[in-house]
Design an enzyme around this catalytic site. Structure first.
Site, PDB file in Angstrom:
ATOM      1  N   VAL A   1       0.841  -1.198  -0.144  1.00 15.78           N
ATOM      2  CA  VAL A   1       0.012   0.185  -0.108  1.00 15.78           C
ATOM      3  C   VAL A   1       0.975   1.124   0.037  1.00 15.78           C
ATOM      4  O   VAL A   1       1.556   1.462   1.000  1.00 15.78           O
ATOM      5  CB  VAL A   1      -0.838   0.000   1.107  1.00 15.78           C
ATOM      6  CG1 VAL A   1      -1.661   1.287   1.431  1.00 15.78           C
ATOM      7  CG2 VAL A   1      -1.777  -1.325   1.219  1.00 15.78           C
TER       8      VAL A   1
ATOM      9  N   VAL B   1       1.574   5.291  -1.621  1.00 17.13           N
ATOM     10  CA  VAL B   1       0.930   6.491  -1.956  1.00 17.13           C
ATOM     11  C   VAL B   1       2.313   7.538  -2.181  1.00 17.13           C
ATOM     12  O   VAL B   1       3.035   7.643  -1.361  1.00 17.13           O
ATOM     13  CB  VAL B   1       0.179   7.277  -0.997  1.00 17.13           C
ATOM     14  CG1 VAL B   1      -0.360   8.507  -1.502  1.00 17.13           C
ATOM     15  CG2 VAL B   1      -1.305   6.448  -0.726  1.00 17.13           C
TER      16      VAL B   1
ATOM     17  N   GLY C   1      -5.896  10.926   2.723  1.00 20.70           N
ATOM     18  CA  GLY C   1      -6.851   9.919   2.748  1.00 20.70           C
ATOM     19  C   GLY C   1      -6.933   9.093   1.524  1.00 20.70           C
ATOM     20  O   GLY C   1      -7.641   8.051   1.765  1.00 20.70           O
TER      21      GLY C   1
ATOM     22  N   GLY D   1      -4.358   6.843   0.946  1.00 18.56           N
ATOM     23  CA  GLY D   1      -3.821   5.365   1.473  1.00 18.56           C
ATOM     24  C   GLY D   1      -5.221   4.652   2.315  1.00 18.56           C
ATOM     25  O   GLY D   1      -5.391   3.632   2.102  1.00 18.56           O
ATOM     26  N   LYS D   2      -5.886   5.499   3.027  1.00 16.11           N
ATOM     27  CA  LYS D   2      -7.249   4.890   3.632  1.00 16.11           C
ATOM     28  C   LYS D   2      -8.103   4.236   2.772  1.00 16.11           C
ATOM     29  O   LYS D   2      -8.581   3.161   2.762  1.00 16.11           O
ATOM     30  CB  LYS D   2      -7.802   5.851   4.619  1.00 16.11           C
ATOM     31  CG  LYS D   2      -9.144   5.429   5.252  1.00 16.11           C
ATOM     32  CD  LYS D   2      -9.563   6.645   6.102  1.00 16.11           C
ATOM     33  CE  LYS D   2     -10.890   5.976   6.604  1.00 16.11           C
ATOM     34  NZ  LYS D   2     -11.546   7.298   7.299  1.00 16.11           N
TER      35      LYS D   2
ATOM     36  N   TYR E   1      -2.686   1.287   9.970  1.00 19.08           N
ATOM     37  CA  TYR E   1      -3.291  -0.048   9.707  1.00 19.08           C
ATOM     38  C   TYR E   1      -4.322  -0.547  10.967  1.00 19.08           C
ATOM     39  O   TYR E   1      -5.473  -0.684  10.708  1.00 19.08           O
ATOM     40  CB  TYR E   1      -2.472  -1.167   9.380  1.00 19.08           C
ATOM     41  CG  TYR E   1      -1.809  -0.886   8.070  1.00 19.08           C
ATOM     42  CD1 TYR E   1      -2.508  -0.843   6.995  1.00 19.08           C
ATOM     43  CD2 TYR E   1      -0.777  -0.404   7.998  1.00 19.08           C
ATOM     44  CE1 TYR E   1      -2.069  -0.797   5.499  1.00 19.08           C
ATOM     45  CE2 TYR E   1       0.059  -0.093   6.931  1.00 19.08           C
ATOM     46  CZ  TYR E   1      -0.426  -0.179   5.662  1.00 19.08           C
ATOM     47  OH  TYR E   1       0.024   0.082   4.485  1.00 19.08           O
TER      48      TYR E   1
END
Length: 128
Positions: free
Chosen positions: A56, A58, A66, A68-69, A97
């Protein structure tokens, strides 16, 4: 995608490696801004019992927005019927996480070929 990895400090990912790992991943989430990839995540899953989320990432210029979320939420939505989803976080990103509902695993095990990664991620890694 290589630029996104590099912006986050992941400099060992060649274009060939990136192509290989994404082709082998059966769950993928991409984030775009003005037609450009600014973040992504991937997972491997059997579709029923287990899945593992990886990479994950960015782009540093787009972090704290936001993205990554949203990537993690997209991956989890795609994996909503899988009973167990694992994830290995880079050191220092555990709180991110945990906010997405992940918790530490009691009996997780790992093996790293890289001595540096073993030192960073494995218990007793200083003796690796």
């Amino acid at each position: 995608m290589k630029e996104v990895y590099e912006s986050a400090g992941w400099t060992k990912h060649t274009e060939e490696v990136i192509q290989q790992v994404f082709q082998a991943s059966n769950v993928i989430a991409l984030a775009f801004f003005d037609g450009r990839i600014v973040g992504f995540g991937r997972a491997l899953s059997d579709g029923v019992f287990n899945a593992a989320i990886y990479d994950v990432v960015v782009h540093r210029d787009f972090q704290k927005r936001g993205i990554g979320k949203a990537i993690v939420e997209d991956l989890l939505a795609q994996l909503r019927h899988v009973s167990c989803v694992h994830l290995i976080a880079t050191t220092g990103n555990e709180p991110f996480y945990q906010q997405a509902g992940f918790k530490k695993i009691k009996a997780a095990m790992g093996r790293y070929l890289s001595r540096d990664l073993a030192r960073e991620y494995l218990e007793g890694g200083e003796n690796a």
